[in-house]
Design an enzyme around this catalytic site. Structure first.
Site, mmCIF file in Angstrom:
data_model
loop_
_atom_site.group_PDB
_atom_site.id
_atom_site.type_symbol
_atom_site.label_atom_id
_atom_site.label_comp_id
_atom_site.label_asym_id
_atom_site.label_seq_id
_atom_site.Cartn_x
_atom_site.Cartn_y
_atom_site.Cartn_z
ATOM 1 N N CYS A 176 -12.552 -6.351 -27.054
ATOM 2 C CA CYS A 176 -12.797 -7.268 -25.944
ATOM 3 C C CYS A 176 -14.289 -7.505 -25.758
ATOM 4 C CB CYS A 176 -12.177 -6.737 -24.651
ATOM 5 S SG CYS A 176 -12.723 -5.100 -24.165
ATOM 6 N N HIS A 208 -14.762 -1.702 -28.832
ATOM 7 C CA HIS A 208 -13.808 -2.488 -28.052
ATOM 8 C C HIS A 208 -13.819 -3.932 -28.526
ATOM 9 C CE1 HIS A 208 -13.340 0.504 -24.589
ATOM 10 N NE2 HIS A 208 -14.252 1.048 -25.382
ATOM 11 N N CYS A 245 -7.101 -2.275 -25.000
ATOM 12 C CA CYS A 245 -7.718 -2.508 -23.698
ATOM 13 C C CYS A 245 -6.683 -3.086 -22.734
ATOM 14 C CB CYS A 245 -8.885 -3.471 -23.875
ATOM 15 S SG CYS A 245 -9.520 -4.165 -22.341
ATOM 16 N N GLU A 246 -6.552 -2.492 -21.557
ATOM 17 C CA GLU A 246 -5.550 -2.971 -20.609
ATOM 18 C C GLU A 246 -5.960 -4.270 -19.925
ATOM 19 O OE1 GLU A 246 -6.411 -0.699 -16.398
ATOM 20 O OE2 GLU A 246 -5.230 0.356 -17.887
ATOM 21 N N HIS A 247 -7.215 -4.685 -20.074
ATOM 22 C CA HIS A 247 -7.673 -5.914 -19.439
ATOM 23 C C HIS A 247 -7.423 -7.158 -20.292
ATOM 24 C CE1 HIS A 247 -10.540 -2.903 -17.425
ATOM 25 N NE2 HIS A 247 -9.592 -3.202 -16.579
ATOM 26 N N HIS A 248 -7.416 -6.984 -21.619
ATOM 27 C CA HIS A 248 -7.222 -8.138 -22.498
ATOM 28 C C HIS A 248 -6.177 -7.901 -23.595
ATOM 29 C CE1 HIS A 248 -11.352 -8.701 -20.839
ATOM 30 N NE2 HIS A 248 -10.913 -9.934 -20.712
ATOM 31 N N GLN A 264 -11.145 3.366 -21.557
ATOM 32 C CA GLN A 264 -11.607 4.543 -22.304
ATOM 33 C C GLN A 264 -11.878 5.740 -21.399
ATOM 34 O OE1 GLN A 264 -14.440 3.801 -25.458
ATOM 35 N NE2 GLN A 264 -15.325 5.835 -25.261
#
Length: 229
Positions: A192, A190, A121-124, A162
């Protein structure tokens, strides 16, 4: 090639709080956000810098970097980032695709299902894992089956969302196969969502792209029937 397929689960991007963006998994562009100088540094230099900065992160968290179990971690993380889990950022790692004539004149869909997906995940920067299912209808050319798996693997090895991953795989298949008639479904979990925030370990996320003939309801249903969906 033109973008004319359909993708489920995409919502318009709005100006929202950074923390909300991270939880809602919106994304801003179909292309992976990269700076123009993304490949100005050699891999060895990138690993050296990541090792240095990750060591600093661990020190900030109060970890004893003289401990035998921890002192090699920054170097291992640096190598893992550049050579393994984020290797799909570098175009030199893109799989070469060779087309072959469709000598058997097979004109029905070809489905490759249960392709392993391991992304982050690019956010976490925590794992996304699951299965991808891809299909295409030949326009006169075919590719080796393993190349379908490698295309999925290449675009998975990036910080991802995704929805973007689904579109990137579909666009690459269309370009490689010279056809709009492709379909992609990804069913993934995920970390996250599972390990932080709501901590829901039982849910998964499904995204789907249907292009060309797969936008026809009968073709779509046939494809999904092979997946048991």
């Amino acid at each position: 090639m033109k973008q004319n397929g359909t993708l489920s689960n995409i919502q318009p991007t709005e100006l929202v709080d950074i923390e909300e963006v991270g939880d809602d998994h919106v994304f801003s562009t179909i292309e992976t956000p990269l700076r123009k100088d993304a490949f100005a540094l050699e891999d060895d230099m990138k690993m050296e810098l990541i090792e240095k900065h990750f060591r600093h992160i661990m020190e900030i968290m109060g970890l004893d970097m003289t401990d035998d179990s921890l002192k090699g971690t920054p170097k291992r993380v640096a190598k893992m980032y550049i050579k393994e889990v984020f290797a799909g950022l570098d175009p030199k790692n893109k799989p070469a695709v060779t087309l072959f004539d469709n000598k058997y004149k097979y004109d029905q869909m070809l489905v490759e299902k249960d392709i392993a997906v391991f992304s982050n995940c690019e956010h976490h920067f925590v794992p996304i894992y699951g299965k991808a299912h891809v299909a295409y209808i030949s326009s006169g050319k075919v590719i080796g089956l393993s190349k379908l798996n490698r295309i999925v693997e290449y675009f998975s090895k990036r910080p991802q969302v995704q929805e973007r991953l689904t579109v990137q795989i579909a666009n690459e298949l269309k370009s490689a196969l010279q056809t709009e008639d492709v379909a992609v479904v990804i069913d993934a979990q995920h970390m996250c969502v599972q390990s932080r925030g709501i901590r829901d370990s039982g849910s998964s996320t499904v995204t789907a792209y249907y292009g060309g003939k797969f936008e026809e309801e009968a073709r779509k249903k046939e494809f999904l029937s092979y997946l048991g969906m």
